[in-house]
Design a protein around this motif. Structure first.
Motif, PDB file in Angstrom:
ATOM      1  N   VAL A 232      14.820   0.574   5.391  1.00  0.00           N
ATOM      2  CA  VAL A 232      14.516   0.607   6.823  1.00  0.00           C
ATOM      3  C   VAL A 232      15.053  -0.673   7.474  1.00  0.00           C
ATOM      4  O   VAL A 232      15.423  -1.632   6.783  1.00  0.00           O
ATOM      5  N   ASN A 233      15.040  -0.684   8.785  1.00  0.00           N
ATOM      6  CA  ASN A 233      15.500  -1.844   9.543  1.00  0.00           C
ATOM      7  C   ASN A 233      14.324  -2.773   9.816  1.00  0.00           C
ATOM      8  O   ASN A 233      13.434  -2.448  10.597  1.00  0.00           O
ATOM      9  N   ILE A 234      14.310  -3.929   9.158  1.00  0.00           N
ATOM     10  CA  ILE A 234      13.225  -4.893   9.331  1.00  0.00           C
ATOM     11  C   ILE A 234      13.479  -5.722  10.592  1.00  0.00           C
ATOM     12  O   ILE A 234      14.544  -6.317  10.750  1.00  0.00           O
ATOM     13  N   LEU A 235      12.481  -5.772  11.467  1.00  0.00           N
ATOM     14  CA  LEU A 235      12.617  -6.522  12.722  1.00  0.00           C
ATOM     15  C   LEU A 235      12.070  -7.944  12.621  1.00  0.00           C
ATOM     16  O   LEU A 235      12.717  -8.902  13.028  1.00  0.00           O
ATOM     17  N   SER A 236      10.859  -8.063  12.076  1.00  0.00           N
ATOM     18  CA  SER A 236      10.234  -9.379  12.013  1.00  0.00           C
ATOM     19  C   SER A 236       9.092  -9.380  11.007  1.00  0.00           C
ATOM     20  O   SER A 236       8.639  -8.319  10.553  1.00  0.00           O
ATOM     21  N   LEU A 237       8.629 -10.576  10.699  1.00  0.00           N
ATOM     22  CA  LEU A 237       7.553 -10.758   9.727  1.00  0.00           C
ATOM     23  C   LEU A 237       6.625 -11.862  10.216  1.00  0.00           C
ATOM     24  O   LEU A 237       7.069 -12.975  10.509  1.00  0.00           O
ATOM     25  N   SER A 238       5.325 -11.551  10.323  1.00  0.00           N
ATOM     26  CA  SER A 238       4.313 -12.549  10.675  1.00  0.00           C
ATOM     27  C   SER A 238       3.469 -12.833   9.443  1.00  0.00           C
ATOM     28  O   SER A 238       2.939 -11.901   8.830  1.00  0.00           O
ATOM     29  N   MET A 239       3.341 -14.104   9.085  1.00  0.00           N
ATOM     30  CA  MET A 239       2.614 -14.486   7.879  1.00  0.00           C
ATOM     31  C   MET A 239       1.446 -15.412   8.225  1.00  0.00           C
ATOM     32  O   MET A 239       1.590 -16.370   8.978  1.00  0.00           O
ATOM     33  N   PHE A 240       0.283 -15.115   7.631  1.00  0.00           N
ATOM     34  CA  PHE A 240      -0.921 -15.910   7.825  1.00  0.00           C
ATOM     35  C   PHE A 240      -1.411 -16.363   6.444  1.00  0.00           C
ATOM     36  O   PHE A 240      -1.632 -15.543   5.558  1.00  0.00           O
ATOM     37  N   MET A 241      -1.569 -17.675   6.292  1.00  0.00           N
ATOM     38  CA  MET A 241      -1.958 -18.232   5.006  1.00  0.00           C
ATOM     39  C   MET A 241      -3.455 -18.576   4.966  1.00  0.00           C
ATOM     40  O   MET A 241      -4.092 -18.738   5.998  1.00  0.00           O
ATOM     41  N   PHE A 242      -3.993 -18.701   3.756  1.00  0.00           N
ATOM     42  CA  PHE A 242      -5.410 -19.021   3.611  1.00  0.00           C
ATOM     43  C   PHE A 242      -5.745 -20.420   4.124  1.00  0.00           C
ATOM     44  O   PHE A 242      -6.915 -20.707   4.419  1.00  0.00           O
ATOM     45  N   ASN A 243      -4.766 -21.308   4.205  1.00  0.00           N
ATOM     46  CA  ASN A 243      -5.020 -22.634   4.776  1.00  0.00           C
ATOM     47  C   ASN A 243      -4.928 -22.609   6.299  1.00  0.00           C
ATOM     48  O   ASN A 243      -5.000 -23.634   6.953  1.00  0.00           O
ATOM     49  N   LYS A 244      -4.754 -21.406   6.855  1.00  0.00           N
ATOM     50  CA  LYS A 244      -4.725 -21.128   8.291  1.00  0.00           C
ATOM     51  C   LYS A 244      -3.459 -21.633   8.968  1.00  0.00           C
ATOM     52  O   LYS A 244      -3.418 -21.730  10.203  1.00  0.00           O
ATOM     53  N   ILE A 265      -0.766 -16.768   0.549  1.00  0.00           N
ATOM     54  CA  ILE A 265      -0.724 -15.747   1.599  1.00  0.00           C
ATOM     55  C   ILE A 265      -2.075 -15.030   1.738  1.00  0.00           C
ATOM     56  O   ILE A 265      -2.711 -14.665   0.737  1.00  0.00           O
ATOM     57  N   GLU A 266      -2.516 -14.847   2.983  1.00  0.00           N
ATOM     58  CA  GLU A 266      -3.779 -14.153   3.265  1.00  0.00           C
ATOM     59  C   GLU A 266      -3.551 -12.798   3.932  1.00  0.00           C
ATOM     60  O   GLU A 266      -4.197 -11.805   3.612  1.00  0.00           O
ATOM     61  N   LYS A 267      -2.612 -12.779   4.868  1.00  0.00           N
ATOM     62  CA  LYS A 267      -2.332 -11.550   5.613  1.00  0.00           C
ATOM     63  C   LYS A 267      -0.908 -11.621   6.137  1.00  0.00           C
ATOM     64  O   LYS A 267      -0.392 -12.711   6.426  1.00  0.00           O
ATOM     65  N   LEU A 268      -0.270 -10.461   6.261  1.00  0.00           N
ATOM     66  CA  LEU A 268       1.044 -10.438   6.906  1.00  0.00           C
ATOM     67  C   LEU A 268       1.267  -9.107   7.617  1.00  0.00           C
ATOM     68  O   LEU A 268       0.653  -8.091   7.300  1.00  0.00           O
ATOM     69  N   TYR A 269       2.155  -9.150   8.588  1.00  0.00           N
ATOM     70  CA  TYR A 269       2.575  -7.969   9.338  1.00  0.00           C
ATOM     71  C   TYR A 269       4.089  -7.848   9.224  1.00  0.00           C
ATOM     72  O   TYR A 269       4.812  -8.823   9.475  1.00  0.00           O
ATOM     73  N   ILE A 270       4.542  -6.674   8.861  1.00  0.00           N
ATOM     74  CA  ILE A 270       5.970  -6.381   8.829  1.00  0.00           C
ATOM     75  C   ILE A 270       6.266  -5.406   9.964  1.00  0.00           C
ATOM     76  O   ILE A 270       5.659  -4.326  10.041  1.00  0.00           O
ATOM     77  N   GLN A 283       0.617  -3.588   7.938  1.00  0.00           N
ATOM     78  CA  GLN A 283      -0.298  -4.719   7.780  1.00  0.00           C
ATOM     79  C   GLN A 283      -0.750  -4.795   6.329  1.00  0.00           C
ATOM     80  O   GLN A 283      -1.143  -3.794   5.733  1.00  0.00           O
ATOM     81  N   ILE A 284      -0.687  -5.996   5.764  1.00  0.00           N
ATOM     82  CA  ILE A 284      -1.112  -6.196   4.382  1.00  0.00           C
ATOM     83  C   ILE A 284      -2.192  -7.267   4.349  1.00  0.00           C
ATOM     84  O   ILE A 284      -1.969  -8.404   4.765  1.00  0.00           O
ATOM     85  N   ASP A 285      -3.374  -6.902   3.874  1.00  0.00           N
ATOM     86  CA  ASP A 285      -4.483  -7.838   3.714  1.00  0.00           C
ATOM     87  C   ASP A 285      -4.663  -8.124   2.234  1.00  0.00           C
ATOM     88  O   ASP A 285      -4.911  -7.206   1.438  1.00  0.00           O
ATOM     89  N   PHE A 286      -4.573  -9.390   1.869  1.00  0.00           N
ATOM     90  CA  PHE A 286      -4.643  -9.785   0.465  1.00  0.00           C
ATOM     91  C   PHE A 286      -6.077 -10.101   0.064  1.00  0.00           C
ATOM     92  O   PHE A 286      -6.840 -10.688   0.836  1.00  0.00           O
ATOM     93  N   VAL A 334      -2.856  -2.059   2.216  1.00  0.00           N
ATOM     94  CA  VAL A 334      -1.697  -1.834   3.080  1.00  0.00           C
ATOM     95  C   VAL A 334      -2.005  -0.712   4.071  1.00  0.00           C
ATOM     96  O   VAL A 334      -2.492   0.353   3.690  1.00  0.00           O
ATOM     97  N   HIS A 335      -1.717  -0.974   5.343  1.00  0.00           N
ATOM     98  CA  HIS A 335      -1.875   0.043   6.385  1.00  0.00           C
ATOM     99  C   HIS A 335      -0.625   0.023   7.250  1.00  0.00           C
ATOM    100  O   HIS A 335      -0.172  -1.039   7.667  1.00  0.00           O
ATOM    101  N   THR A 336      -0.072   1.199   7.515  1.00  0.00           N
ATOM    102  CA  THR A 336       1.127   1.317   8.344  1.00  0.00           C
ATOM    103  C   THR A 336       0.816   2.154   9.581  1.00  0.00           C
ATOM    104  O   THR A 336       0.183   3.215   9.486  1.00  0.00           O
ATOM    105  N   TYR A 337       1.266   1.652  10.739  1.00  0.00           N
ATOM    106  CA  TYR A 337       0.984   2.304  12.014  1.00  0.00           C
ATOM    107  C   TYR A 337       2.256   2.399  12.852  1.00  0.00           C
ATOM    108  O   TYR A 337       3.216   1.649  12.645  1.00  0.00           O
ATOM    109  N   LEU A 338       2.202   3.304  13.827  1.00  0.00           N
ATOM    110  CA  LEU A 338       3.206   3.263  14.886  1.00  0.00           C
ATOM    111  C   LEU A 338       2.921   2.020  15.715  1.00  0.00           C
ATOM    112  O   LEU A 338       1.775   1.764  16.115  1.00  0.00           O
TER     113      LEU A 338
END
Length: 339
Positions: A232-244, A265-270, A283-286, A334-338
Motif C-alpha cells: 500500500v501507499n504509506i503516507l505518514s507515521l505517528s509514534m508515541f513512546m512510553f517516555n512520552k 514504543i507505546e502507540k503508533l498510527y500508520i 492504530q497499534i497499541d503496545f 491493531v485496529h484499522t479504520y477509514l
C-alpha cells in the motif's frame, strides 16, 4: 579640571554599559512558548506555586489551582503570561502536592538552557507544511509520585524530554490561602479525590505499594528505527513512546537511514492509502509488560528495527528485529479504520 574630567569618564562609562545592555537585550533570542502541566491519571497532583525564571526575572507562571490528572506527558491547562516572545528560562521553581502520597514537594531546578535554546532555535522538520518546518511551543511540566519532575518541549507531532528533576518534601505551604473557603485539611481534601481513583490504585495507597520508579524506568532510551513495508501507499507515521516523547514521520523521513535513541514504543498510527484510493489509519497499541520485556532484553547500544508490514486488507504485523532475531509483539492490539 580633574573633577570635570572624572565626570566625563564616568558618564562615558555609564553610556557604554547601558549601550551594551540594550544591545544584549535586543539580540537576546526569544521564542513564542507557553507553560502547561500534567501528572499520571491515577496519581493526581495540584500545584501550589510554579514559575519559570530567567535569572531573577519571572518569565511565565505554571497553571495552578486545579487537580492535575490529564495523563503523563499530556497537555494540561494553559498559562501564558508576560511578553508574547520570551527568553529561554534557566530555572523552574515548583511546589505541589501529591494526593496519593499526601505529601508536598518543592524544588528550584536549574534547566539545560543550551539544549532548550538549541531545540527552540532549530525547530523540527514538518514536510506536511509549506515551510517544511515547525516550532516547539509547549513547556510541559510533569509531576509523578516520589517528587519526580520531568520537563518536555512539545509541538504539533513532536515532543522531547529536556530534563528530569527531584523535588524534596516540604511542609512550608499554606493551602488554606491557596484554596479559599475550604476549612478542612489537605488530607481530607485528598480523600475526596482518591475516592474517584481506580480500586487498584486505592489498594496501592492502603498497602504503600505506589509504583515508585515506574516513570524513571520508562525514561530509558534505545537505538531503534521504524521500517515500514507492504503493498500500500504509506503516507505518514505517528509514534508515541512510553517516555512520552513523540515523533511524526512523513515523506523522506518515513524510511530513516540512521538509528535514533528513542523510548520504547507505546502507540503508533500508520496513515496509508489502499488500492481503492481510500485513506486509511491503522492504530497499534503496545502491551506495557510485553514491550518492557522485549526492549529490556536489548544489549546496551544495540541497534534494532521496528518492522511494520501493512497489507491492503488492513492487517498489520509488528516485530522487533534485534541481534538475537525477530521478536513479534504478540499482545499488541491493531485496529484499522477509514481515515
Amino acid at each position: 579640571m580633574k573633577k570635570i574630567a572624572s565626570l566625563i569618564i564616568i558618564s562615558l562609562g555609564l553610556c557604554f554599559i547601558f549601550s551594551c545592555q540594550n544591545k544584549s537585550e535586543t539580540t537576546m533570542k526569544r521564542y513564542d512558548w507557553i507553560a502547561t502541566e500534567n501528572a499520571p491519571k491515577e496519581y493526581p497532583m495540584r500545584i501550589y506555586s510554579g514559575t519559570f525564571y530567567a535569572g531573577e526575572n519571572p518569565v511565565n507562571a505554571i497553571p495552578e489551582g486545579t487537580t492535575i490528572n490529564y495523563g503523563w506527558g499530556a497537555t494540561g491547562s494553559i498559562e501564558s503570561s508576560g511578553d508574547a516572545l520570551k527568553e529561554v528560562p534557566d530555572t523552574l521553581a515548583l511546589t505541589w502536592i501529591s494526593f496519593t502520597e499526601n505529601k508536598n514537594y518543592t524544588g528550584k531546578f536549574p534547566l539545560n538552557v543550551k539544549l532548550i535554546d538549541s531545540l527552540f532555535s532549530a525547530g523540527y522538520p514538518a514536510e506536511d507544511l509549506p515551510s517544511g518546518h515547525e516550532d516547539f511551543f509547549y513547556f510541559k511540566v510533569g509531576m509523578a509520585p516520589g517528587g519526580v519532575v520531568v520537563l518536555w518541549l512539545g509541538g504539533p507531532g513532536k515532543q522531547v524530554e529536556v530534563g528530569r528533576y527531584q523535588g524534596k518534601e516540604t511542609n512550608d505551604v499554606d493551602w488554606k490561602s491557596a484554596i479559599p473557603g475550604y476549612d478542612g485539611t489537605m488530607k481530607e481534601y485528598g480523600k475526596h479525590i482518591i475516592a474517584d481513583l481506580p480500586k487498584e490504585v486505592q489498594q496501592q495507597i492502603i498497602e504503600n505499594k505506589i509504583p515508585y520508579g515506574k516513570w524513571d524506568h520508562w525514561r530509558r532510551h534505545f537505538n531503534w528505527k521504524p521500517v515500514i513495508t507492504g503493498d500500500v501507499n504509506i503516507l505518514s507515521l505517528s509514534m508515541f513512546m512510553f517516555n512520552k516523547e513523540m515523533d511524526f514521520l512523513i515523506g523522506k523521513r518515513l524510511n530513516p537511514v540512521g538509528y535514533i535513541q528513542r523510548g520504547a514504543i507505546e502507540k503508533l498510527y500508520i496513515f496509508w492509502v489502499d488500492h481503492k484510493k481510500r485513506e486509511m489509519r491503522s492504530q497499534i497499541d503496545f502491551d506495557e509488560a510485553e514491550t518492557d520485556q522485549i526492549f529490556s532484553a536489548l544489549k546496551p547500544g544495540e541497534n534494532c528495527d521496528l518492522l511494520l508490514h501493512v497489507t491492503n486488507d488492513g492487517e498489520v504485523t509488528v516485530n522487533l528485529k534485534t541481534a538475537a532475531g525477530v521478536i513479534p509483539f504478540k499482545k499488541a492490539k491493531v485496529h484499522t479504520y477509514l481515515r
